[in-house]
Design an enzyme around this catalytic site. Structure first.
Site, short mmCIF file in Angstrom:
data_model
loop_
_atom_site.label_atom_id
_atom_site.label_comp_id
_atom_site.label_asym_id
_atom_site.label_seq_id
_atom_site.Cartn_x
_atom_site.Cartn_y
_atom_site.Cartn_z
N LYS A 1 126.37 115.30 -62.10
CA LYS A 1 126.35 115.32 -60.63
C LYS A 1 127.33 114.29 -60.09
O LYS A 1 127.67 113.31 -60.78
CB LYS A 1 124.94 115.05 -60.08
N ALA B 1 126.65 105.96 -68.63
CA ALA B 1 126.58 104.84 -67.66
C ALA B 1 127.76 104.89 -66.71
O ALA B 1 128.44 103.90 -66.46
CB ALA B 1 126.49 103.49 -68.39
N ASP C 1 117.07 110.63 -60.33
CA ASP C 1 117.98 111.77 -60.18
C ASP C 1 117.52 113.01 -60.95
O ASP C 1 118.14 114.07 -60.85
CB ASP C 1 119.40 111.40 -60.68
P1 ATP Z 1 122.91 107.60 -62.83
O1 ATP Z 1 124.12 108.06 -62.11
O2 ATP Z 1 121.75 108.60 -62.77
O3 ATP Z 1 122.48 106.20 -62.51
P2 ATP Z 1 124.52 107.09 -65.12
O4 ATP Z 1 125.44 108.26 -65.24
O5 ATP Z 1 125.08 105.90 -64.43
O6 ATP Z 1 123.23 107.58 -64.37
P3 ATP Z 1 123.57 107.49 -67.79
O7 ATP Z 1 124.76 108.11 -68.42
O8 ATP Z 1 122.44 108.37 -67.44
O9 ATP Z 1 124.00 106.65 -66.49
O10 ATP Z 1 123.12 106.30 -68.77
C1 ATP Z 1 122.30 105.25 -68.38
C2 ATP Z 1 121.67 104.58 -69.60
O11 ATP Z 1 120.71 105.46 -70.19
C3 ATP Z 1 122.66 104.21 -70.68
O12 ATP Z 1 122.53 102.84 -70.91
C4 ATP Z 1 122.25 105.03 -71.91
O13 ATP Z 1 122.30 104.28 -73.11
C5 ATP Z 1 120.82 105.45 -71.62
N1 ATP Z 1 120.54 106.83 -72.11
C6 ATP Z 1 119.43 107.24 -72.72
N2 ATP Z 1 119.49 108.55 -73.00
C7 ATP Z 1 120.65 109.01 -72.55
C8 ATP Z 1 121.29 110.29 -72.55
N3 ATP Z 1 120.71 111.37 -73.08
N4 ATP Z 1 122.51 110.38 -71.98
C9 ATP Z 1 123.09 109.29 -71.42
N5 ATP Z 1 122.54 108.07 -71.41
C10 ATP Z 1 121.32 107.91 -71.96
#
Ligand code: ATP
Length: 286
Positions: free
Chosen positions: A10, A95, A135
């Site tokens: 997203k 992340a 989310d």
């Molecule tokens: P958001 O925009 O919802 O805040 P994000 O894109 O910034 O999310 P993610 O990629 O969801 O962040 O990752 C956040 C944390 O979750 C990371 O530190 C990662 O190690 C952990 N994590 C656990 N499972 C997963 C997964 N299946 N995919 C990605 N990250 C994961």
């Protein structure tokens, strides 16, 4: 029989942050949008246990993976006695502000609901999802939506046109929690950023959508990582219609009229000395 599904990332086309609530979360208002970029998950029913196999990507393989937490949660809720093996192939940067973990958790809930024949409604899946991450409910719904509360109160919007996207993810991650912690709200009156974006989407005018892009968290992440602001400048210079950081960052996206324009902007961005980009597109089921 294995089931293979796509978990789409997203972006936030508009993101406003308001007061901090007693539960520690900030009240937000966001226009959320699914994009083509996706992870792939393969589900194979097995007699017992939940196993996650991460094919690539820097994410935990065991119980800390959101996929594992989602599987555990629906298995407990549904009183399931059998197991599943889940193979996860990451393409969404981690992340990054692209909701990668949330979308993996969402498709896990939806797929296991089918595989285990639980017959849970979307509403029930969303309530389970909400406990895994703010989310996750949006990722279950997909498309274009207005999100309120801490992101879990959703209203479906008319689909955003299939604009092109140039995504730039700097070589580091950002913790969403640390960005919200550093966020210092200005005046707390509700601002019309999301309403303006909804109107722009309704008009289906790419220029209007580009003009309404807004993210209240940009100054926070830019202060922590000035290189993110520099990427934004460079994408604009490369000819994107509009540029915004997604979520808490650090991924920055440039909007273009279509996929072909996204390729052109990406080429110019790289000539300007920019790093690797991902080319994608706004996604809607319609
Ligand atoms: P958001 O925009 O919802 O805040 P994000 O894109 O910034 O999310 P993610 O990629 O969801 O962040 O990752 C956040 C944390 O979750 C990371 O530190 C990662 O190690 C952990 N994590 C656990 N499972 C997963 C997964 N299946 N995919 C990605 N990250 C994961």
């Amino acid at each position: 029989m294995a089931m293979i599904v796509k978990a789409r990332a997203k972006i936030n086309l508009a993101l406003d942050v308001f007061e901090k609530r007693p539960d520690g979360y900030h009240e937000v208002e966001m226009v959320m949008q699914s994009i083509e970029l996706h992870d792939c998950l393969e589900f194979t029913p097995v007699p017992e246990g939940i196993t996650i196999l991460v094919e690539n990507g820097d994410v935990p393989a065991g119980e800390d993976n959101l996929v594992h937490r989602a599987a555990k949660s629906i298995s407990t809720y549904g009183g399931v006695r059998t197991g599943v093996e889940i193979r996860l192939k990451k393409a969404i940067p981690v992340a990054a502000g692209l909701g990668g973990g949330s979308t993996d958790a969402a498709v896990t809930l939806a797929a296991l609901n089918k595989i285990w024949g639980l017959g849970l409604t979307l509403r029930e899946l969303m309530l389970l999802g909400e406990q895994l991450g703010s989310d996750v409910p949006f990722c279950l719904m997909e498309g274009t939506a207005l999100a309120r509360g801490r992101g879990e109160k959703l209203e479906s919007l008319p689909p955003c046109p299939p604009l092109g996207l140039v995504l730039v993810k700097p070589p580091f991650g950002v913790s969403t929690a640390s960005v919200y912690r550093a966020y210092a709200p200005g005046k707390l009156e509700k601002k019309p950023h999301c309403r303006n974006m909804v109107e722009a989407i309704e008009s289906r005018d790419p220029g209007a959508i580009a003009r309404c892009l807004y993210n209240a968290l940009e100054p926070v992440t830019f202060a922590m990582h000035p290189e993110v602001a520099a990427i934004k400048e460079k994408l604009l210079e490369a000819g994107a219609l509009g540029v915004l950081m997604s979520g808490s960052g650090p991924t920055v996206f440039g909007l273009t009229g279509n996929l072909q324009d996204a390729r052109t902007v990406a080429g110019r961005y790289q000539k300007l000395g920019g790093e690797q980009v991902l080319i994608s597109q706004i996604w809607n089921s319609a």
